[in-house]
Design an enzyme around this catalytic site. Structure first.
Site, PDB file in Angstrom:
ATOM      1  N   HIS A 120      -3.687  -4.288   1.993  1.00 48.35           N
ATOM      2  CA  HIS A 120      -4.931  -3.526   1.965  1.00 48.35           C
ATOM      3  C   HIS A 120      -5.232  -2.829   3.286  1.00 48.35           C
ATOM      4  O   HIS A 120      -5.688  -1.690   3.274  1.00 48.35           O
ATOM      5  CB  HIS A 120      -6.117  -4.408   1.559  1.00 48.35           C
ATOM      6  N   ASP A 128      -1.645  -2.206  -4.284  1.00 47.42           N
ATOM      7  CA  ASP A 128      -1.818  -0.746  -4.217  1.00 47.42           C
ATOM      8  C   ASP A 128      -0.481  -0.021  -4.294  1.00 47.42           C
ATOM      9  O   ASP A 128      -0.190   0.876  -3.494  1.00 47.42           O
ATOM     10  CB  ASP A 128      -2.569  -0.341  -2.946  1.00 47.42           C
ATOM     11  N   HIS A 175      -4.636  -9.359  -0.775  1.00 44.53           N
ATOM     12  CA  HIS A 175      -5.013  -7.944  -0.656  1.00 44.53           C
ATOM     13  C   HIS A 175      -6.532  -7.874  -0.520  1.00 44.53           C
ATOM     14  O   HIS A 175      -7.256  -7.717  -1.499  1.00 44.53           O
ATOM     15  CB  HIS A 175      -4.539  -7.160  -1.881  1.00 44.53           C
ATOM     16  N   ASP A 192       0.829  -1.216   0.000  1.00 42.81           N
ATOM     17  CA  ASP A 192       0.000   0.000   0.000  1.00 42.81           C
ATOM     18  C   ASP A 192       0.861   1.263   0.000  1.00 42.81           C
ATOM     19  O   ASP A 192       0.757   2.117   0.883  1.00 42.81           O
ATOM     20  CB  ASP A 192      -0.947  -0.022   1.198  1.00 42.81           C
ATOM     21  N   ASN A 225      -6.806  -3.011  -4.828  1.00 39.16           N
ATOM     22  CA  ASN A 225      -8.087  -2.501  -5.298  1.00 39.16           C
ATOM     23  C   ASN A 225      -7.961  -1.126  -5.947  1.00 39.16           C
ATOM     24  O   ASN A 225      -8.824  -0.714  -6.711  1.00 39.16           O
ATOM     25  CB  ASN A 225      -9.098  -2.429  -4.151  1.00 39.16           C
ATOM     26  N   HIS A 226      -6.865  -0.404  -5.677  1.00 35.68           N
ATOM     27  CA  HIS A 226      -6.667   0.898  -6.313  1.00 35.68           C
ATOM     28  C   HIS A 226      -6.060   0.767  -7.703  1.00 35.68           C
ATOM     29  O   HIS A 226      -6.315   1.613  -8.559  1.00 35.68           O
ATOM     30  CB  HIS A 226      -5.753   1.778  -5.436  1.00 35.68           C
ATOM     31  N   HIS A 234      -4.422  -0.613   6.330  1.00 35.75           N
ATOM     32  CA  HIS A 234      -3.398   0.428   6.437  1.00 35.75           C
ATOM     33  C   HIS A 234      -2.754   0.517   7.814  1.00 35.75           C
ATOM     34  O   HIS A 234      -1.678   1.096   7.944  1.00 35.75           O
ATOM     35  CB  HIS A 234      -3.996   1.785   6.064  1.00 35.75           C
ATOM     36  N   HIS A 288       0.836   3.494  -2.544  1.00 32.78           N
ATOM     37  CA  HIS A 288      -0.074   4.535  -3.048  1.00 32.78           C
ATOM     38  C   HIS A 288       0.672   5.663  -3.755  1.00 32.78           C
ATOM     39  O   HIS A 288       0.484   6.853  -3.452  1.00 32.78           O
ATOM     40  CB  HIS A 288      -0.933   5.094  -1.909  1.00 32.78           C
TER      41      HIS A 288
END
Length: 649
Positions: free
Chosen positions: A264, A79, A236, A39, A147-148, A266, A41
């Protein structure tokens, strides 16, 4: 340094502390060294003047740790990108950092034993990148999608596929079917240590939950010496419970696993936690940056240095030094009745002064920590959540925030006002105000989704605005696709598809063209498929139709220029909350693609370790192709009542 048996015979043996020096005697030819992170991002808040570079600076730090510790490979839990369609700047920065830290002449010390044509079946280059004769890779990177950054569009591609085609990342763990999932491991060997690496990219939680319940998920095991492999699984999904089926219980996973790497979520819970029922460990590294102003994000951010030797493991957590500090505190005004009386004409000024002192205290703490770690960004993230239940009123949060505009990284959303409403028992009082529902702050670790909002709105709406043809769940998923993936035709195609299907049903039943009878049959048909696999299939078919309408090259998404994380202020008497929680993304909804389902540990002579390609190809389920756009229906704008002539055909 003590080691931990993967089956948990010495639970106190997992040690966290300083990183051992390079060349440690523990890092021998039989020890895998893996840097785990999730994650990241990349691109989050990239247009913000203060926070725009945060994700790239932290990613650079993570890759430096991998290079300095001479890890065998990097394992990412999804992610990597914040947006499904990352900007050119984000892609450019990611490629720059991967090329800078992960390419070089350092030899790779492990080999792949499994059939790579199965492991990377959807890649144009179905072998691990370090075995490509045109590339010099010093640190391989393996990643599942989240998922992002999940696959979407007519070709079901994602940003990871771009990096994979460029030879910078090994993208694995994509499901080949929505009906059955066979997870085939990547089999690795270093000296006498063997790892079976399983991966599963993000899938909508409700769908995956149902597939586990129906025994439609299978984790394939090596045919030879299956008990000698260290089994590592990357997933995830939601780990914490967000609803009856909106998460994946750990008990669903196979008990032969040794370690589960959970992406996933955080909140950083990187220290391995033992599942006493399944007898495996779970590590949850958490996100690398703060993406929501919630308590779980305030925990210090870490990545992990995982060592595996035989069936034993050791995980050291490494604190990230470049992460922007985040401080959060809750204030319940009702707990300070001696200081604030609602009838006092100056109570608002007193509350504002009290909140000012609280924010100043958090800023003082941030300054002290910044002195101890000069790598930290100067301006921290500050959040003060104020519960004003009990007759109090909120003050002007925007004017309050202006006092700290040069000292914090999030001046527009320092204060978050909310109040609790008592639960009403009467059914008729439960009508939903959609605006107040959106303004309601998410519970800790839980985010509102468009799909849930649509479903809850229609389920509680008055009879005259209830859906009569579509189901609430189906409409919710179509709207989610429209919002998250910009599938502009998703809603229209769902309506058209359901109308055509209902018309066929009525024709087969030979219903009389009487309004009351038609309404009754439509209602029965609708109720019969609610919450079933048929409902999911209908939505998937409609989405696939919408994807087939896309041109080969789309213009850049209109939503990419929006700052979806800016919080808006509202001061309306009919709202429970004053500050709107930022919009969240839904779970991954990219259409899965084919992947092989064999697990033979082929040890052929090919340098790329592709094993028996013909055998693997014979087991592949095949790649999905975009459907041609369906011809427009003559009843596109017709209602059910307009189908009288259709029924008489």
């Amino acid at each position: 340094m003590p080691w931990c048996n993967s089956r948990g015979f010495a639970s106190s043996a997992v040690v966290r502390g300083s990183i051992p020096e390079r060349g440690s005697t523990e890092d021998d030819e039989n020890t895998f060294k893996i840097l785990i992170a999730t994650d990241i991002h990349l691109g989050y808040m990239e247009k913000d003047a203060v926070r725009g570079n945060d994700t790239f600076v932290t990613f650079d730090e993570i890759l430096k740790y991998a290079r300095d510790n001479e890890v065998d490979f990097i394992l990412l839990g999804g992610d990597l990108f914040h947006d499904n369609k990352p900007s050119r700047r984000t892609l450019h920065s990611c490629i720059e950092l991967l090329r800078k830290h992960c390419m070089g002449d350092r030899p790779i010390q492990f080999e792949i034993l499994s059939d790579q044509a199965v492991n990377f079946s959807l890649s144009k280059f179905p072998w691990v990148n370090y075995q490509d004769e045109n590339l010099n890779i010093s640190i391989p990177v393996f990643s599942v999608h989240g998922n992002h950054d999940d696959p979407t569009g007519a070709d079901a591609l994602c940003a990871l596929d771009i990096l994979s085609c460029a030879g910078l990342i090994n993208h694995f763990g994509r499901a080949s079917s929505v009906e059955k999932i066979d997870i085939s491991p990547i089999l690795m060997q270093k000296g006498r240590t063997q790892i079976a690496l399983y991966g599963l990219g993000s899938i909508p939680d409700e769908r995956l939950y149902r597939m586990f319940v129906n025994k439609q998920v299978t984790m394939l095991r090596p045919k030879e010496d299956e008990d000698k492999w260290f089994n590592l699984f990357v997933i995830h999904q939601n780990r914490s419970k967000h609803g009856a089926t909106n998460y994946i219980p750990e008990q669903f996973l196979d008990d032969f696993l040794d370690l589960v790497f959970w992406g996933h979520e955080h909140e950083c819970k990187i220290a391995p936690e033992r599942n006493e029922q399944q007898l495996f460990y779970v590590t949850q590294p958490g996100s690398s940056i703060v993406t929501s102003l919630s308590p779980g994000e305030a925990v210090r951010k870490h990545v992990g240095l995982l060592r595996i030797k035989g069936k034993k493991m050791n995980l050291q957590k490494i604190e990230l030094r470049t992460v922007r500090k985040f401080f959060i505190e809750d204030v319940v005004l009702a707990d300070y009745e001696d200081l604030f009386h609602p009838d006092n004409p100056k109570v608002l000024q007193k509350i504002e002064a009290f909140c000012f002192e609280k924010v100043e205290a958090m800023l003082d703490l941030a300054e002290q920590e910044q002195l101890a770690n000069p790598q930290q960004p100067d301006k921290p993230l500050i959040r003060l959540r104020v519960d004003y239940s009990g007759g109090y009123e909120p003050f002007n949060a925007l004017r309050f925030s202006q006092k700290f505009v040069d000292r914090v990284a999030n001046p527009k959303d320092i204060i978050h006002f909310f109040r609790h409403r008592e639960q009403k028992d009467k059914k008729e009082d439960e009508n939903i105000n959609l605006h107040s529902l959106i303004a309601k702050p998410p519970s800790e670790g839980m985010m509102l989704r468009v799909e849930d909002l649509v479903k809850q709105y229609f389920e509680t709406a008055e009879k005259n605005v209830q859906l009569s043809l579509l189901t609430e769940r189906g409409m919710g998923k179509a709207v989610q696709e429209f919002v998250d993936k910009e599938e502009r035709d998703a809603i229209e195609e769902l309506v058209k598809f359901q109308l055509e299907k209902t018309q066929r049903f009525l024709k087969e039943r030979r219903i009389d063209a009487v309004e009351d009878k038609i309404d009754e049959e439509v209602r029965r048909f609708r109720e019969a498929k609610k919450n079933t696999a048929e409902e999911d299939d209908d939505v998937l078919e409609a989405i696939n139709r919408a994807k087939s309408h896309r041109p080969l090259e789309e213009p850049s998404a209109a939503f990419s220029d929006l700052d979806v994380d800016m919080l808006e202020e509202a001061n309306a008497d009919d709202l429970d909350e004053v500050v709107l929680a930022h919009t969240t993304r839904g779970r991954g909804r990219g259409r899965p693609r084919g992947r092989g389902d064999q697990t033979t540990s082929s040890r052929g002579t090919s340098r790329r370790g592709r094993g028996s390609t013909s055998q693997a190809e014979s087991k592949l389920t095949g790649r999905g192709r975009g459907r041609k756009a369906s011809a427009p229906s003559p009843l596109k704008n017709a209602s059910i009542l307009d189908c009288k002539n259709f029924l008489n055909c």
